[in-house]
Design an enzyme around this catalytic site. Structure first.
Site, PDB file in Angstrom:
ATOM      1  N   HIS A   1       0.088  -0.423  -9.904  1.00 26.39           N
ATOM      2  CA  HIS A   1      -0.665  -1.443  -8.892  1.00 26.39           C
ATOM      3  C   HIS A   1      -1.091  -2.629  -9.757  1.00 26.39           C
ATOM      4  O   HIS A   1      -2.378  -3.096  -9.738  1.00 26.39           O
ATOM      5  CB  HIS A   1      -1.901  -0.766  -8.423  1.00 26.39           C
ATOM      6  CG  HIS A   1      -2.185  -1.400  -7.175  1.00 26.39           C
ATOM      7  ND1 HIS A   1      -2.688  -0.748  -6.013  1.00 26.39           N
ATOM      8  CD2 HIS A   1      -2.319  -2.517  -6.575  1.00 26.39           C
ATOM      9  CE1 HIS A   1      -2.982  -1.398  -5.018  1.00 26.39           C
ATOM     10  NE2 HIS A   1      -2.685  -2.682  -5.546  1.00 26.39           N
TER      11      HIS A   1
ATOM     12  N   ARG B   1       0.871  -1.175  -0.024  1.00 25.97           N
ATOM     13  CA  ARG B   1      -0.026   0.002  -0.116  1.00 25.97           C
ATOM     14  C   ARG B   1       1.004   1.205   0.028  1.00 25.97           C
ATOM     15  O   ARG B   1       1.924   1.284   0.660  1.00 25.97           O
ATOM     16  CB  ARG B   1      -0.872   0.027   1.166  1.00 25.97           C
ATOM     17  CG  ARG B   1      -2.126  -0.881   1.203  1.00 25.97           C
ATOM     18  CD  ARG B   1      -3.068  -0.680   0.229  1.00 25.97           C
ATOM     19  NE  ARG B   1      -4.282  -1.492   0.115  1.00 25.97           N
ATOM     20  CZ  ARG B   1      -4.220  -2.723  -0.585  1.00 25.97           C
ATOM     21  NH1 ARG B   1      -3.420  -2.779  -1.435  1.00 25.97           N
ATOM     22  NH2 ARG B   1      -5.585  -3.099  -0.643  1.00 25.97           N
TER      23      ARG B   1
ATOM     24  N   GLU C   1      -4.675   6.388  -5.518  1.00 28.41           N
ATOM     25  CA  GLU C   1      -4.785   5.813  -6.789  1.00 28.41           C
ATOM     26  C   GLU C   1      -6.226   5.613  -7.218  1.00 28.41           C
ATOM     27  O   GLU C   1      -7.097   5.659  -6.613  1.00 28.41           O
ATOM     28  CB  GLU C   1      -4.432   4.288  -6.589  1.00 28.41           C
ATOM     29  CG  GLU C   1      -3.043   3.936  -5.954  1.00 28.41           C
ATOM     30  CD  GLU C   1      -2.703   2.600  -5.538  1.00 28.41           C
ATOM     31  OE1 GLU C   1      -1.534   2.312  -5.489  1.00 28.41           O
ATOM     32  OE2 GLU C   1      -3.567   1.760  -5.657  1.00 28.41           O
TER      33      GLU C   1
END
Length: 314
Positions: A280, A230, A259
């Site tokens: 990601h 994260r 994000e």
């Protein structure tokens, strides 16, 4: 009795979601972000399928029919779990699906950074090799993987999977976790002894900015930091400064604090040879996404059958 199921961000999962076996009405949306959209689309629904859609207390309060939030991911920080519990909403997540894809991404970032693959490839593209007076050049330092030390922060299933791969590459592995296990070291040792540090912990109030200027200063100047967990685990401003002034040698990040970074992000915007940022996608091999999609359906089926699995308590 027919149950209404709504998938709020279907485009976040590139896999087949098989049909549910119980009577149901299924609706999916490519993406959903605003609280108004969430409430409108989930009105009357008992089951919400989400990946990164924020489910906050004020939103949940407007959804009295909601009984299950099935998260298509392991991390559940997008859900106000206390509010969900108070409202009688069960939250379930996905587990043990990324046992290959995340470790392989970590190893890929490690090789790319330790061997300076990206800056050398870019330099060739710029024409630097053609201008060289020798058959090669040494603009960026290269370090061996074998014989180096990997520090793993968060020694769960993913951490252990990465450890096996690292040991096969000839690395020494040290690990830290808040849960006691045999052979662990303290966090200070991870910071000071590791050539590569990789993070695999959830984002909580205790782990937010667990790596900041103070921690970066304790790392080896030749060390690299990898984060596929994260974005909020690392103080991004402190990291950027550390990369620019040589406090550490490099960083490979698959996550950032916000994000997608629609308003920009200092790591995404930085043009540094010792920084790699991917969007990601460490979790997103074709194989892993299908395992995830199948487990997502399994979680819903188990809940409807009165035998909930993978329940997130807090």
């Amino acid at each position: 009795m027919t149950k209404k199921i709504v998938f709020l961000d279907r485009e976040s999962l590139d896999a087949k979601v098989r049909a549910f076996t119980f009577p149901h009405e299924y609706v999916e949306y490519e993406s959903t972000w605003t609280p108004e959209e969430i409430v409108e689309r989930l009105t009357g629904a008992e089951i919400a399928l989400i990946n990164k859609v924020p489910m906050r207390a004020d939103t949940l309060a407007q959804l009295p029919d909601l009984k299950l939030i099935a998260v298509a991911a392991t991390g559940t920080d997008v859900v106000d779990k206390a509010a969900a519990k108070a409202q009688g909403i069960t939250v379930v997540n996905i587990r043990n699906y990324a046992f290959n894809t995340v470790p392989e991404h970590v190893v890929g970032l490690m090789f790319a950074l330790r061997r300076a693959i990206v800056p050398y490839a870019n330099s060739v593209r710029r024409g630097d090799w053609a201008k060289s007076t020798q058959f090669c050049y040494f603009d960026y330092p290269i370090y061996d993987i074998a014989g180096s030390t990997l520090g793993i922060v968060g020694y769960g299933a993913l951490g252990k999977s990465i450890a096996k791969r690292a040991e096969a590459l000839g690395m020494k592995v040290i690990a830290y976790d808040v849960f006691p296990q045999e052979g662990l070291v303290d966090f200070e040792t991870i910071l000071t002894q590791s050539d590569v540090i990789t993070l695999h912990v959830p984002l909580t109030p205790d782990t937010r900015n667990m790596i900041g200027a103070e921690q970066l200063a304790k790392m080896k100047r030749s060390a690299i930091l990898i984060n596929t967990a994260r974005g909020g685990l690392v103080d991004e401003a402190a990291l950027l400064e550390a990369l620019k002034n040589g406090t550490i040698a490099g960083a490979g990040f698959d996550v950032v604090a916000q994000e997608p970074p629609k308003d920009g992000n200092i790591l995404c915007d930085a043009d540094l040879p010792n920084l790699i940022v991917t969007p990601h996608v460490a979790w997103a091999s074709k194989e892993a996404m299908q395992i995830l999609a199948d487990q997502l359906v399994d979680n819903v089926e188990a809940f409807v059958a009165g035998k909930p699995q993978n329940v997130v308590e807090g």
